[in-house]
Design a protein around this motif. Structure first.
Motif, PDB file in Angstrom:
ATOM      1  N   SER A   1       0.856  -1.183   0.000  1.00  0.00           N
ATOM      2  CA  SER A   1       0.000   0.000   0.000  1.00  0.00           C
ATOM      3  C   SER A   1       0.892   1.233   0.000  1.00  0.00           C
ATOM      4  N   THR A   2       0.375   2.317  -0.564  1.00  0.00           N
ATOM      5  CA  THR A   2       1.121   3.571  -0.608  1.00  0.00           C
ATOM      6  C   THR A   2       0.451   4.604   0.289  1.00  0.00           C
ATOM      7  N   PRO A   3       1.237   5.532   0.833  1.00  0.00           N
ATOM      8  CA  PRO A   3       0.607   6.661   1.529  1.00  0.00           C
ATOM      9  C   PRO A   3      -0.101   7.546   0.506  1.00  0.00           C
ATOM     10  N   MET A   4      -1.097   8.276   0.949  1.00  0.00           N
ATOM     11  CA  MET A   4      -1.758   9.191   0.025  1.00  0.00           C
ATOM     12  C   MET A   4      -0.829  10.361  -0.286  1.00  0.00           C
ATOM     13  N   ALA A   5      -0.754  10.719  -1.556  1.00  0.00           N
ATOM     14  CA  ALA A   5       0.039  11.874  -1.951  1.00  0.00           C
ATOM     15  C   ALA A   5      -0.584  13.149  -1.379  1.00  0.00           C
ATOM     16  N   PRO A   6       0.221  14.137  -0.980  1.00  0.00           N
ATOM     17  CA  PRO A   6      -0.336  15.390  -0.447  1.00  0.00           C
ATOM     18  C   PRO A   6      -1.315  16.053  -1.412  1.00  0.00           C
TER      19      PRO A   6
ATOM     20  N   ALA B   1      -3.880  -5.041 -13.493  1.00  0.00           N
ATOM     21  CA  ALA B   1      -2.736  -4.123 -13.530  1.00  0.00           C
ATOM     22  C   ALA B   1      -2.629  -3.325 -12.239  1.00  0.00           C
ATOM     23  N   SER B   2      -3.136  -3.892 -11.138  1.00  0.00           N
ATOM     24  CA  SER B   2      -3.138  -3.185  -9.860  1.00  0.00           C
ATOM     25  C   SER B   2      -1.742  -2.709  -9.460  1.00  0.00           C
ATOM     26  N   GLN B   3      -0.730  -3.555  -9.675  1.00  0.00           N
ATOM     27  CA  GLN B   3       0.629  -3.191  -9.268  1.00  0.00           C
ATOM     28  C   GLN B   3       1.348  -2.343 -10.303  1.00  0.00           C
ATOM     29  N   SER B   4       0.848  -2.312 -11.521  1.00  0.00           N
ATOM     30  CA  SER B   4       1.588  -1.678 -12.617  1.00  0.00           C
ATOM     31  C   SER B   4       1.214  -0.230 -12.854  1.00  0.00           C
ATOM     32  N   VAL B   5      -0.075   0.083 -12.732  1.00  0.00           N
ATOM     33  CA  VAL B   5      -0.534   1.429 -13.067  1.00  0.00           C
ATOM     34  C   VAL B   5       0.135   2.441 -12.142  1.00  0.00           C
ATOM     35  N   GLY B   6       0.782   3.417 -12.744  1.00  0.00           N
ATOM     36  CA  GLY B   6       1.516   4.421 -11.986  1.00  0.00           C
ATOM     37  C   GLY B   6       2.992   4.129 -11.848  1.00  0.00           C
ATOM     38  N   LYS B   7       3.391   2.881 -12.094  1.00  0.00           N
ATOM     39  CA  LYS B   7       4.806   2.518 -11.995  1.00  0.00           C
ATOM     40  C   LYS B   7       5.463   2.392 -13.363  1.00  0.00           C
ATOM     41  N   VAL B   8       4.731   1.830 -14.323  1.00  0.00           N
ATOM     42  CA  VAL B   8       5.220   1.676 -15.695  1.00  0.00           C
ATOM     43  C   VAL B   8       4.117   2.156 -16.638  1.00  0.00           C
ATOM     44  N   PRO B   9       4.462   2.521 -17.885  1.00  0.00           N
ATOM     45  CA  PRO B   9       3.414   2.928 -18.825  1.00  0.00           C
ATOM     46  C   PRO B   9       2.415   1.794 -19.044  1.00  0.00           C
ATOM     47  N   VAL B  10       1.132   2.114 -18.904  1.00  0.00           N
ATOM     48  CA  VAL B  10       0.052   1.154 -19.123  1.00  0.00           C
ATOM     49  C   VAL B  10      -0.957   1.830 -20.047  1.00  0.00           C
ATOM     50  N   HIS B  11      -1.022   1.355 -21.288  1.00  0.00           N
ATOM     51  CA  HIS B  11      -1.921   1.933 -22.282  1.00  0.00           C
ATOM     52  C   HIS B  11      -2.773   0.811 -22.857  1.00  0.00           C
ATOM     53  N   VAL B  12      -4.086   0.922 -22.708  1.00  0.00           N
ATOM     54  CA  VAL B  12      -4.953  -0.206 -23.044  1.00  0.00           C
ATOM     55  C   VAL B  12      -4.902  -0.585 -24.526  1.00  0.00           C
ATOM     56  N   ASP B  13      -4.735   0.396 -25.402  1.00  0.00           N
ATOM     57  CA  ASP B  13      -4.655   0.070 -26.829  1.00  0.00           C
ATOM     58  C   ASP B  13      -3.385  -0.726 -27.133  1.00  0.00           C
TER      59      ASP B  13
ATOM     60  N   HIS C   1      -5.032   2.372  -3.946  1.00  0.00           N
ATOM     61  CA  HIS C   1      -4.043   2.496  -2.873  1.00  0.00           C
ATOM     62  C   HIS C   1      -2.667   1.974  -3.272  1.00  0.00           C
ATOM     63  N   LYS C   2      -2.512   1.531  -4.513  1.00  0.00           N
ATOM     64  CA  LYS C   2      -1.189   1.158  -5.009  1.00  0.00           C
ATOM     65  C   LYS C   2      -0.499   2.332  -5.715  1.00  0.00           C
ATOM     66  N   LEU C   3      -1.233   3.446  -5.931  1.00  0.00           N
ATOM     67  CA  LEU C   3      -0.628   4.588  -6.618  1.00  0.00           C
ATOM     68  C   LEU C   3      -0.939   5.912  -5.924  1.00  0.00           C
ATOM     69  N   TYR C   4      -0.872   5.867  -4.562  1.00  0.00           N
ATOM     70  CA  TYR C   4      -0.939   7.074  -3.740  1.00  0.00           C
ATOM     71  C   TYR C   4      -2.331   7.693  -3.678  1.00  0.00           C
TER      72      TYR C   4
ATOM     73  N   LEU D   1      -8.575   9.286  -6.487  1.00  0.00           N
ATOM     74  CA  LEU D   1      -7.975   8.429  -7.513  1.00  0.00           C
ATOM     75  C   LEU D   1      -7.658   9.235  -8.767  1.00  0.00           C
ATOM     76  N   GLY D   2      -8.566  10.139  -9.133  1.00  0.00           N
ATOM     77  CA  GLY D   2      -8.325  10.958 -10.321  1.00  0.00           C
ATOM     78  C   GLY D   2      -7.064  11.790 -10.186  1.00  0.00           C
ATOM     79  N   MET D   3      -6.889  12.449  -9.043  1.00  0.00           N
ATOM     80  CA  MET D   3      -5.687  13.258  -8.835  1.00  0.00           C
ATOM     81  C   MET D   3      -4.437  12.386  -8.823  1.00  0.00           C
ATOM     82  N   ALA D   4      -4.513  11.206  -8.200  1.00  0.00           N
ATOM     83  CA  ALA D   4      -3.362  10.295  -8.181  1.00  0.00           C
ATOM     84  C   ALA D   4      -2.966   9.901  -9.603  1.00  0.00           C
ATOM     85  N   CYS D   5      -3.957   9.682 -10.450  1.00  0.00           N
ATOM     86  CA  CYS D   5      -3.670   9.321 -11.845  1.00  0.00           C
ATOM     87  C   CYS D   5      -3.078  10.494 -12.609  1.00  0.00           C
ATOM     88  N   GLN D   6      -3.533  11.702 -12.309  1.00  0.00           N
ATOM     89  CA  GLN D   6      -2.976  12.886 -12.966  1.00  0.00           C
ATOM     90  C   GLN D   6      -1.505  13.052 -12.625  1.00  0.00           C
TER      91      GLN D   6
END
Length: 371
Positions: A11-16, A177-189, A201-204, A246-251
Motif C-alpha cells: 500500500s502507498t501513503p496518500m500523496a499530499p 494491472a493493480s501493481q503496474s498502473v503508476g509505476k510503468v506505462p500502461v496503455h490499453v490500446d 491504494h497502489k498509486l498514492y 484516484l483521479g488526482m493520483a492518476c494525474q
C-alpha cells in the motif's frame, strides 16, 4: 530510530496533492451526483473529471472507466460479470498459477458453478509462456486473465503478445494491472486488453477506490444490482470523495510514470546487496522485465521473517509464512520452482516516491550487522 517504509507494493501513503484535492468534498459537494438540482450538478462534474483523469492515464474513454471499491472488486466484476453474461458462449477461462488471490478465489468460486479453469505454469523468472496459453484455448474458452505484473516479484508478463493471441481466437482478455498502473506505462490500446484492473491504494490514492477499465462492446452482468450507477454496471451512489482522490493520483502518475528515479534507486539497492553478500543473496523474478520499484531477494538458508523481525523499524514483506515452526514458501515462489533453502529467505523490498538513498544505507547497515 526513524521508521523506514519499503512496502509500497502492499500500500502507498496518500500523496499530499490527493489529500488536498479531496478536502473540499469533506465540507461541501455533499449532493448526490445523480441529482439534477444545484447540489448534485457540481458533484457530478467532479466525478466526471475524476473519470477523465483516470482515463487519460491509460488511454481510454472516460465512459470505459467503472469505479469500484478497489482492485478486488474490479477483478470480481471482470471475472464473474463476464462469465455470468457470456457463459452461453462457453465456460472455459484461462489464468496463471501466480495470480493474486483476488483472481484465484473468484476462479475457484466459478469452478463450483460450472466453469472450467486452466491455470498455466510460469518459468523460473515468473513469466507465463505464450505457447502454453495458446495451447490451452478451446472452443469453450471465453476469457483469459493474466496479471500485468506480479505483486511479489514484480515480473512483467507479455501482455501485448497475449492480447494478440486472444484477438486471434476471438477470446476476451483481462489483465490485473493493480501493481503496474503508476509505476510503468500502461496503455490499453498497446496492451490489446478488453478489461483492466486499477487499485487506488497502489498509486498514492486512498484505500477503498479502484476501477475496472471496460472496453466498448464488452458485456458484463453487474455484481451489485440496483439503480443504474456506473453506466448500469455497479449500483450504489458513487463515492465521489475517493474517486476524486484516484483521479488526482492518476494525474500525478501521468507526469511521473517512466521516469528513472525509483528504478535507479532500486538498482542501487540491489548492487549494494550483491556487493555485501555475494552469492548469499539471490534475486527472485525476472532480472530486467520487472517493476522498477520491486526487489524480491532471498538470503540463502536464512528465514526472511527472522531477518525482518530483527529490524523492527523496517516495513517490508516476506515471501514465506511460518506455521508451527515450519516454513511454507509463498505460492508464487513455489510455482517458480524456487528451492526451499532459497525461498524461505525471501524478502520483498518495494520502494516508492518517498524512499531515499539514506534509508537504503540504513537498511544495508542493519542487514550487515545481522548477517
Amino acid at each position: 530510530m526513524e521508521k523506514i517504509y519499503l512496502d509500497y507494493n502492499a500500500s502507498t501513503p496518500m500523496a499530499p496533492e490527493v489529500v488536498e484535492a479531496m478536502k473540499p468534498l469533506l465540507d461541501n459537494f455533499y449532493g448526490n451526483p445523480s441529482a439534477l438540482h444545484w447540489a448534485g450538478r457540481p458533484v457530478k462534474e467532479l466525478l466526471h473529471n475524476a473519470r477523465k483523469q483516470v482515463a487519460e492515464l491509460i488511454g481510454c474513454s472516460p465512459r470505459e472507466i467503472i469505479f469500484t471499491s478497489g482492485g478486488s472488486e474490479a477483478n470480481n466484476l471482470a471475472l464473474k460479470g463476464f462469465y455470468f453474461k457470456n457463459r452461453h458462449k462457453g465456460n472455459h477461462i484461462i489464468t496463471s498459477k501466480i495470480e493474486h488471490p483476488a483472481i484465484m478465489n473468484p476462479c475457484k468460486f466459478l469452478e463450483q458453478i460450472g466453469a472450467k479453469i486452466t491455470y498455466v505454469d510460469v518459468d523460473r523468472t515468473g513469466k507465463v509462456t505464450l505457447e502454453e496459453i495458446e495451447k490451452a484455448i478451446t472452443k469453450e474458452t471465453i476469457l483469459i486473465s493474466i496479471m500485468h505484473s506480479n505483486n511479489e516479484t514484480g515480473t512483467l508478463q507479455p501482455i501485448q503478445a497475449i492480447g494478440d493471441i486472444a484477438k486471434k481466437h476471438g477470446v476476451a482478455f483481462h489483465t490485473d494491472a493493480s501493481q503496474s498502473v503508476g509505476k510503468v506505462p500502461v496503455h490499453v490500446d498497446d496492451l490489446k486488453v478488453d478489461m483492466l484492473t486499477i487499485a487506488g491504494h497502489k498509486l498514492y490514492a486512498p484505500k477503498g477506490i479502484g476501477a475496472l477499465v471496460l472496453r466498448e462492446g464488452i458485456q458484463l452482468e453487474p455484481l451489485i444490482h440496483g439503480a443504474g450507477h456506473e453506466f448500469g454496471l455497479r449500483a450504489g451512489t458513487e463515492n465521489t470523495l475517493l474517486a476524486v482522490g484516484l483521479g488526482m493520483a492518476c494525474q500525478i502518475a501521468k507526469q511521473e510514470v517512466g521516469t528513472r528515479g525509483i528504478k535507479d534507486l532500486t538498482d542501487y539497492f540491489w548492487q549494494q546487496l550483491q556487493d555485501a553478500f555475494g552469492d548469499q543473496v539471490v534475486l527472485n523474478g525476472h532480472p530486467e522485465e520487472r517493476l522498477p520499484n520491486t526487489l524480491n531477494v532471498s538470503f540463502v538458508r536464512k528465514i526472511g521473517q527472522d531477518l525482518l523481525s530483527a529490524i523492527p523499524y523496517l516495513a517490508a514483506s516476506t515471501g514465506s509464512a511460518c506455521h508451527a515452526g515450519s516454513i511454507e514458501l509463498s505460492p508464487v515462489l513455489k510455482e517458480m520452482d524456487v528451492p526451499k533453502e532459497v525461498g524461505m529467505g525471501a524478502i520483498r523490498f518495494s520502494l516508492g516516491r518517498y524512499t531515499t538513498k539514506d534509508e537504503i544505507a540504513q537498511v544495508m547497515e542493519s542487514l550487515k550487522g545481522i548477517l
